[in-house]
Every structure is written in structure tokens, then in C-alpha cells.
Design a protein around this motif. Structure first.
Motif, PDB file in Angstrom:
ATOM      1  N   ASP A 161      11.657  -3.593 -14.880  1.00 24.57           N
ATOM      2  CA  ASP A 161      11.926  -2.365 -15.634  1.00 24.57           C
ATOM      3  C   ASP A 161      13.345  -1.849 -15.424  1.00 24.57           C
ATOM      4  OD1 ASP A 161       9.281  -2.595 -16.356  1.00 24.57           O
ATOM      5  OD2 ASP A 161       8.552  -1.064 -14.964  1.00 24.57           O
ATOM      6  N   LEU A 162      13.789  -1.772 -14.165  1.00 27.12           N
ATOM      7  CA  LEU A 162      15.105  -1.202 -13.889  1.00 27.12           C
ATOM      8  C   LEU A 162      16.224  -2.238 -14.047  1.00 27.12           C
ATOM      9  CD1 LEU A 162      16.995   1.030 -12.986  1.00 27.12           C
ATOM     10  CD2 LEU A 162      16.360   0.532 -10.597  1.00 27.12           C
ATOM     11  N   LEU A 163      16.129  -3.348 -13.324  1.00 30.91           N
ATOM     12  CA  LEU A 163      17.247  -4.291 -13.294  1.00 30.91           C
ATOM     13  C   LEU A 163      17.378  -5.077 -14.597  1.00 30.91           C
ATOM     14  CD1 LEU A 163      19.539  -5.705 -11.835  1.00 30.91           C
ATOM     15  CD2 LEU A 163      17.845  -7.195 -10.732  1.00 30.91           C
ATOM     16  N   LYS A 164      16.285  -5.673 -15.055  1.00 28.98           N
ATOM     17  CA  LYS A 164      16.402  -6.561 -16.215  1.00 28.98           C
ATOM     18  C   LYS A 164      16.397  -5.815 -17.543  1.00 28.98           C
ATOM     19  CE  LYS A 164      14.764 -10.945 -14.293  1.00 28.98           C
ATOM     20  NZ  LYS A 164      13.769 -12.034 -14.367  1.00 28.98           N
ATOM     21  N   GLU A 165      15.660  -4.718 -17.611  1.00 22.28           N
ATOM     22  CA  GLU A 165      15.573  -4.015 -18.896  1.00 22.28           C
ATOM     23  C   GLU A 165      16.562  -2.849 -18.973  1.00 22.28           C
ATOM     24  OE1 GLU A 165      11.460  -3.061 -19.609  1.00 22.28           O
ATOM     25  OE2 GLU A 165      10.905  -5.165 -19.941  1.00 22.28           O
ATOM     26  N   GLU A 166      16.492  -1.910 -18.031  1.00 23.32           N
ATOM     27  CA  GLU A 166      17.378  -0.741 -18.130  1.00 23.32           C
ATOM     28  C   GLU A 166      18.838  -1.104 -17.874  1.00 23.32           C
ATOM     29  OE1 GLU A 166      17.880   3.686 -16.108  1.00 23.32           O
ATOM     30  OE2 GLU A 166      15.911   2.719 -16.107  1.00 23.32           O
ATOM     31  N   LEU A 167      19.088  -1.921 -16.840  1.00 22.81           N
ATOM     32  CA  LEU A 167      20.466  -2.319 -16.541  1.00 22.81           C
ATOM     33  C   LEU A 167      20.892  -3.560 -17.323  1.00 22.81           C
ATOM     34  CD1 LEU A 167      20.610  -1.750 -12.661  1.00 22.81           C
ATOM     35  CD2 LEU A 167      21.359  -0.231 -14.491  1.00 22.81           C
ATOM     36  N   ASN A 168      19.952  -4.154 -18.049  1.00 17.02           N
ATOM     37  CA  ASN A 168      20.240  -5.266 -18.955  1.00 17.02           C
ATOM     38  C   ASN A 168      20.824  -6.473 -18.220  1.00 17.02           C
ATOM     39  OD1 ASN A 168      20.218  -6.440 -21.533  1.00 17.02           O
ATOM     40  ND2 ASN A 168      22.352  -5.890 -21.906  1.00 17.02           N
ATOM     41  N   PHE A 169      20.272  -6.764 -17.051  1.00 21.99           N
ATOM     42  CA  PHE A 169      20.707  -7.966 -16.342  1.00 21.99           C
ATOM     43  C   PHE A 169      20.001  -9.174 -16.919  1.00 21.99           C
ATOM     44  CE2 PHE A 169      20.281 -10.910 -12.611  1.00 21.99           C
ATOM     45  CZ  PHE A 169      21.609 -11.340 -12.640  1.00 21.99           C
ATOM     46  N   ASN A 170      20.779 -10.082 -17.461  1.00 22.34           N
ATOM     47  CA  ASN A 170      20.262 -11.242 -18.183  1.00 22.34           C
ATOM     48  C   ASN A 170      20.318 -12.516 -17.338  1.00 22.34           C
ATOM     49  OD1 ASN A 170      19.370 -12.566 -20.681  1.00 22.34           O
ATOM     50  ND2 ASN A 170      21.444 -13.423 -20.808  1.00 22.34           N
ATOM     51  N   GLY A 171      20.679 -12.358 -16.050  1.00 21.54           N
ATOM     52  CA  GLY A 171      20.824 -13.523 -15.203  1.00 21.54           C
ATOM     53  C   GLY A 171      19.567 -13.845 -14.421  1.00 21.54           C
ATOM     54  N   LEU A 172      19.749 -14.442 -13.248  1.00 24.63           N
ATOM     55  CA  LEU A 172      18.649 -14.920 -12.427  1.00 24.63           C
ATOM     56  C   LEU A 172      18.507 -14.055 -11.179  1.00 24.63           C
ATOM     57  CD1 LEU A 172      17.742 -18.583 -11.671  1.00 24.63           C
ATOM     58  CD2 LEU A 172      17.931 -16.988  -9.763  1.00 24.63           C
ATOM     59  N   VAL A 173      17.272 -13.704 -10.837  1.00 26.17           N
ATOM     60  CA  VAL A 173      16.981 -12.930  -9.636  1.00 26.17           C
ATOM     61  C   VAL A 173      16.275 -13.830  -8.630  1.00 26.17           C
ATOM     62  CG1 VAL A 173      15.789 -10.928  -8.658  1.00 26.17           C
ATOM     63  CG2 VAL A 173      16.761 -10.798 -10.973  1.00 26.17           C
ATOM     64  N   VAL A 174      16.804 -13.879  -7.427  1.00 26.15           N
ATOM     65  CA  VAL A 174      16.186 -14.643  -6.351  1.00 26.15           C
ATOM     66  C   VAL A 174      15.735 -13.667  -5.273  1.00 26.15           C
ATOM     67  CG1 VAL A 174      18.415 -15.027  -5.185  1.00 26.15           C
ATOM     68  CG2 VAL A 174      16.489 -16.552  -4.716  1.00 26.15           C
ATOM     69  N   THR A 175      14.618 -13.968  -4.635  1.00 25.29           N
ATOM     70  CA  THR A 175      14.178 -13.115  -3.536  1.00 25.29           C
ATOM     71  C   THR A 175      15.054 -13.357  -2.320  1.00 25.29           C
ATOM     72  OG1 THR A 175      12.675 -14.675  -2.434  1.00 25.29           O
ATOM     73  CG2 THR A 175      11.790 -13.448  -4.314  1.00 25.29           C
ATOM     74  N   ASP A 176      15.120 -12.372  -1.445  1.00 21.57           N
ATOM     75  CA  ASP A 176      15.662 -12.624  -0.122  1.00 21.57           C
ATOM     76  C   ASP A 176      14.652 -13.501   0.626  1.00 21.57           C
ATOM     77  OD1 ASP A 176      17.314 -12.558   2.100  1.00 21.57           O
ATOM     78  OD2 ASP A 176      17.566 -10.386   2.076  1.00 21.57           O
ATOM     79  N   ILE A 186      27.322  -6.557 -13.377  1.00 23.61           N
ATOM     80  CA  ILE A 186      26.637  -7.074 -14.571  1.00 23.61           C
ATOM     81  C   ILE A 186      27.624  -7.175 -15.733  1.00 23.61           C
ATOM     82  CG2 ILE A 186      24.881  -6.535 -16.311  1.00 23.61           C
ATOM     83  CD1 ILE A 186      23.232  -5.285 -13.989  1.00 23.61           C
ATOM     84  N   GLU A 187      28.426  -6.165 -15.908  1.00 25.14           N
ATOM     85  CA  GLU A 187      29.429  -6.179 -16.973  1.00 25.14           C
ATOM     86  C   GLU A 187      30.430  -7.312 -16.771  1.00 25.14           C
ATOM     87  OE1 GLU A 187      31.714  -5.534 -20.241  1.00 25.14           O
ATOM     88  OE2 GLU A 187      29.738  -4.691 -19.808  1.00 25.14           O
ATOM     89  N   ARG A 188      30.758  -7.592 -15.516  1.00 28.59           N
ATOM     90  CA  ARG A 188      31.719  -8.659 -15.211  1.00 28.59           C
ATOM     91  C   ARG A 188      31.098 -10.048 -15.260  1.00 28.59           C
ATOM     92  NH1 ARG A 188      36.421  -7.983 -12.200  1.00 28.59           N
ATOM     93  NH2 ARG A 188      35.704  -9.566 -10.700  1.00 28.59           N
ATOM     94  N   GLY A 189      29.792 -10.143 -15.432  1.00 28.36           N
ATOM     95  CA  GLY A 189      29.163 -11.431 -15.668  1.00 28.36           C
ATOM     96  C   GLY A 189      28.589 -12.136 -14.457  1.00 28.36           C
TER      97      GLY A 189
END
Length: 574
Positions: free
Chosen positions: A277-292, A235-238
Motif C-alpha cells: 500500500d505505501l511503498l509500491k502504490e502510494e510511493l509508486n516504487f516499481n522495482g524489487l523489494v527484498v526482505t532483510d 525512487i525518482e532517481r531510479g
């Protein structure tokens, strides 16, 4: 709810790009927004998993898909398909491929460089870098924008074979080291999108979420000290995308929501606690999440498809990987929006993230300029000599001598002219991955070119014959495990041709015996009796030549195994 910021990492869009996103979003109908949520799987091998007779153009016009992945096909086949899709798509389509080992994941004739396991064994980040570089070069020539790789799972459980060769290590630090190198290579020359997988992390248990709900059993503390470090690094690396696995993380889910009971635990793809809650808010991931892939049992076993199709987006995933039935799934998603399962805010946020990646790649500009379609000349990069040299280097650095406790190597035609060759293969009808039918012939040809006389064993019988006669007729035995498989078993292990087959290494004390695996790295568990064991990682001709070079002493072994190869068996080390 965490809403996307298109000015922040990983998008970092300029105002023109943001204006295009907002203008496009504002013009979309509800049906067009729903279509943007879907990746469709296009088949180039004559199969039809979507239960439709529609043409590709009809699919685009009727279902407005936002993304495409494909299966099968030569480089010409794939490029023609992707050009066709972009020609008929109102909004450019995001195209993805699974290029974890190089360009071979993009088309049948792409260049394999090294699997994740081979990268780790090589102990040189250049191998991982080259795998990423070739993946980007060769897939982009076809019209691919997204790599559904690398796999950033941590292989803590040696019994796990679904990520055995796709995991870069057994701890967070090793996985970070080699996946960073792979992504650096992938991004070195091209503007493309990386999608890491499988959040919240595979590799702690032995089962396969294609077949059953995956479970990462780690405590909150242990997950924070391992997988969390990997995700925070990327996440930090973008990194722009993450693929959510059909994997539960019960301890963390209950930590976030103490009211959850065991019966309430869902895979990450359907879990608000994990994605929002965990990925987008706590870990602050601002990108796109796709399902498997949504046909996997880790998802389908959770509830009715009518319910989980829209729930995946409501939970925080932004794109849905693959239709089952185009019309049915589209309506499931649309009805989920109309019924309030997916709020308008959530739908617009998901579509904004999707369009944001298209804008980041300037697909809209390329469409306007007429440069979105790939020319046939671009295919010249696939399989070019530079890539084949990278493949050769990776094989040389990666092939691993795990043990040689009787000091039986090298095997040479001067001392061991008569070779008995044992080929151990599995057979999956219509498997996603199948072993190359030319491997046995290639191995025999390579051995004979060195001056060996090779006899191929018939493993369909128990008959072994007299051991003294065997020693008179055979100077050395070479056993090759060419076990290839995917999503038909929870674990892929050695399966002998018949009960008590004569191919089971009963002969290790009769003649010098070498066992080599061309794929999975933990076959010692089923063959602890062998005293010379090699992991070679692939079955392509370059690897076979390098393997024979090392068996015969022409080249030294350079790869380094991790502790999983011993499968926690003391006798494996003897």
C-alpha cells in the motif's frame, strides 16, 4: 495490487529484454518460480547456516535459487565461488554483497574507503562518491551484480549503534546528499544494481532488529517530513531495489488500515500496508523489494516460520533473504503458494521483477555469449594504488577532532616522549564483525616510528599506583576504543576490562590525555571526562597513520562532527 511495468523506471527494458523475461517466466515450473524468490547465503569461512551437506551444484539444481550472497573469503575464493554458481545455474543468479564502505564488503582483501559516518564527517561528497566507485569496481570484478547498500536510514537517536556508522546523517537532507553521491559513484562505470535499506527506516530507536522487532515510532507527519523524502528521492532517481527492514511503523500502518490494533502490527517485511500500500502504490516504487535477513528476531518473533515465509511474499516483498533450512523453507514457500497465501498473480509479479533485473543487466545474453564468468585478471583492480589514494584522502578529510578543551594537542615526542597506551576492545566469540587483531601492534609501531616510547597498559587490574609516580613515568596517555560488534547486543558501548579498571580515564588531569574511537562515534557518553576526543572511523593502517599524523600535529583535523557525538550530555562538551 501494484503490478510491475518493465518498460517504466527503474527497469526501462527494451522489447528483446521483455520478451526474454516473459518467455523464461512462461517456461518455469512452480518449483522453479518458488526457487527464484530466494537468496541463498553461501559461506566461505567453513560454517554452514543452511543445515545441509549439499554441494553448491546440488543447491542450484534442487532449489533453483534466484539470488546468492556470500560471507567471508579472499578475492580468489569469492570469484571462484561465483563463477561456479553461474556455471551450474540454468538461469543466471543475481549476486549481492554489502559494500557500504567500498570494496572491503565484497571480499576480505577489498579496499575500505569510508563508512557513511566518515563520509558525513568529511563534508565532501567526493568521499561518498569514491566509496561507491570502488565498491562497484571491486565487487564487479568478483562477479557481484547488486550492492545491498547504501543505508539510507536517518540517525535520529544517538543510542542506536546498529546504524551508527552506516547512516549518512541525522536528517533527510544530509542523507540524500551523501547517498546520492555514493550511488552516483557506484553507477559511474558499471551496469549494476543498487539496493537501499532499511525501509521504512531505522535510526529513531536504540534497539537492533536482529534481536527484537524494530519500531520506527514517528507519526505520519514526521515520517512524511523525513524518511519519505529520502525514499521519494531515490525512487525518482531510479533505484532498482529496496530492502525491507524488520521494522514496524505503527502510526502509518494504522493510518492506512485503521482496524489494526497493537497486536496486529507487523514488521515491514510482513506488512501489506507498508510494502504494497505505501511503498509500491502510494510511493509508486516499481522495482524489487527484498526482505532483510530472515533469521533476524524482528521477523522470527512475529509468528511461526511456516507462516511468515510465504507471508513475506504475499505482503509485497519479491525476494526472501536466506534460508534457515533449505528443504523446509522451500516447502514452506511452495505450500504457501499451493494453499493460496501467495496468489498466482503475486508469484508471477515477483518472479517477473526478479527476471526483469537479470534482463536489465543482460545476464541472459552474457550467459549465452560465455562472458558471464569473471576472469582472474579482473582481480587486479582490487587494492590498486588509485583506490589506496582514495582511502588516504578519505581518512585525511574524515578524522574528526570532536573536542580539545584543555588544548592538549598536539602530542609530540619532543614534549611527550613516554606514552601510556590504553586499548579498549570488546570480545565477541564468533562475531559477524570482529576487531582486527593487528590493530594494537600497528598503533604501537606507528607511534614508535615517530620517536615515542610506548608502554601498553594492562587493564585487567584496578591498581593505579601513586598519581605522583604516574606523572613522573608518563608524559601523555592515548586511549584507543576499538569496539567492533554486530547483532549480539542491542547497543555497543564501552566495556572496561574489569570493574573499576585502571584503564578508565582517571588520569585526565594527571597527564595530557587523548581518546580516539576507531569505530562508533558516540563513546563520549561513557567517557565524558576526557578533554581531547577524536573519531577516526576505522582501524586500517592508512587510518592509523593519518590519526597519528593529526595527534602529533603533522596534519590538521578536517572532519566535522554531528550533534549526536555529544549524546545529549552537557558534561561531554566540557
Amino acid at each position: 495490487m501494484a503490478l510491475v511495468d518493465l518498460k517504466a523506471k527503474p527497469y526501462q527494458l527494451n522489447q528483446e529484454q521483455i520478451d526474454w523475461v516473459e518467455h523464461t517466466l512462461g517456461k518455469l515450473t512452480d518449483e522453479e518460480k518458488i526457487g527464484q524468490l530466494f537468496f541463498n547465503l553461501f559461506m566461505l569461512n567453513g560454517k554452514d547456516y543452511n543445515n545441509t551437506q549439499l554441494t553448491n551444484q546440488d543447491i542450484l539444481n534442487k532449489y533453483h535459487i534466484g539470488g546468492a550472497r556470500y560471507e567471508g573469503g579472499t578475492k580468489e575464493d569469492v570469484q571462484n565461488l561465483l563463477n561456479e554458481l553461474q556455471t551450474h545455474s540454468k538461469i543466471p543468479v543475481l549476486v549481492a554483497a554489502n559494500c557500504d564502505s567500498g570494496g572491503n564488503g565484497a571480499c576480505k582483501d577489498g579496499t575500505y574507503i569510508a563508512s557513511a559516518a566518515q563520509c558525513e564527517a568529511a563534508q565532501d561528497t567526493r568521499v561518498a562518491y569514491n566509496a561507491g566507485l570502488v565498491a562497484a569496481r571491486e565487487s564487479s570484478a568478483l562477479g557481484v551484480h547488486i550492492n545491498f547498500d547504501p543505508c539510507v536510514d536517518i540517525l535520529q537517536n544517538w543510542r542506536n549503534t546498529i546504524v551508527n556508522t552506516r547512516a549518512y546523517g541525522t536528517n533527510a537532507e544530509t542523507v540524500i546528499k551523501y547517498t546520492n553521491a555514493y550511488i552516483d559513484g557506484f553507477n559511474a562505470e558499471r551496469d549494476m544494481i543498487t539496493c537501499i535499506k532499511h525501509f521504512p527506516g531505522d535510526g529513531t530507536e536504540e534497539r537492533d532488529q536482529h534481536l527484537v522487532l524494530g519500531v520506527n515510532e514517528l507519526s505520519v507527519e514526521d515520517w512524511n517530513n523525513s524518511f519519505r523524502k529520502v525514499y521519494e528521492n531515490h525512487i525518482e532517481r531510479g533505484v532498482q531495489m529496496m530492502m525491507a527492514g524488520h521494522i514496524a511503523l505503527p502510526e502509518y500502518q494504522k493510518h492506512i488500515n485503521p482496524s489494526l490494533e497493537d497486536k496486529d502490527i507487523l514488521p515491514a517485511t510482513l506488512s501489506k500496508e507498508l510494502i504494497t500500500d505505501l511503498l509500491k502504490e502510494e510511493l509508486n516504487f516499481n522495482g524489487l523489494v527484498v526482505t532483510d535477513a530472515s533469521h533476524m528476531l524482528g521477523m522470527t518473533a512475529a509468528m511461526r516460520r511456516e507462516d511468515y515465509v510465504p507471508l513475506a511474499i504475499a505482503a509485497g516483498c519479491d525476494m526472501f533473504l536466506f534460508f534457515n533450512d533449505l528443504e523446509e523453507d522451500f516447502n514452506f514457500m511452495l505450500n504457501g503458494y499451493k494453499n493460496g497465501v501467495i496468489t498466482e498473480e503475486r508469484l508471477n509479479d515477483a518472479v517477473r521483477r526478479i527476471l526483469g533485473l537479470k534482463a536489465q543487466l543482460n545476464l541472459h545474453k552474457r550467459q549465452q555469449e560465455g562472458t558471464l564468468l569473471m576472469p582472474e585478471s579482473a582481480l587486479q583492480v582490487i587494492g590498486q594504488p588509485e583506490h589506496l589514494e582514495m582511502q588516504k584522502e578519505a581518512a585525511d578529510l574524515g578524522i574528526t577532532l570532536v573536542k580539545n578543551t584543555l588544548d592538549e594537542l598536539p602530542i609530540t615526542p619532543e614534549k611527550h616522549k613516554r606514552i601510556r597506551l590504553y586499548m579498549i576492545e570488546n570480545s565477541e566469540k564468533d562475531g559477524i564483525y570482529q576487531s582486527d587483531s593487528t590493530v594494537t601492534a600497528n598503533i604501537i609501531k606507528e607511534l614508535e616510528s615517530r620517536g615515542f616510547e610506548v608502554t601498553l597498559n594492562d587493564g585487567s587490574t584496578r591498581v593505579k599506583g601513586k598519581t605522583l609516580d604516574y606523572r613522573k613515568e608518563v608524559d601523555a596517555a592515548i586511549v584507543i576504543a576499538n569496539i567492533v560488534g554486530y547483532a549480539a547486543q542491542n547497543n555497543y558501548r564501552i566495556q572496561w576490562s574489569t570493574a573499576m579498571s585502571n584503564e578508565i580515564p582517571w588520569f585526565v588531569y594527571e597527564v595530557p590525555t587523548v581518546f580516539a574511537s576507531l569505530n562508533f562515534t558516540t563513546h563520549l557518553h561513557d567517557a565524558t571526562m576526557v578533554k581531547a576526543y577524536i573519531n577516526a572511523y576505522h582501524s586500517n593502517p592508512t587510518t592509523i597513520k593519518a590519526l597519528v599524523d593529526k595527534i602529533t600535529g603533522v596534519s590538521e583535523f578536517k572532519g566535522v562532527p554531528n550533534d549526536n557525538v555529544w549524546t545529549e550530555k552537557w558534561q561531554a562538551k566540557l
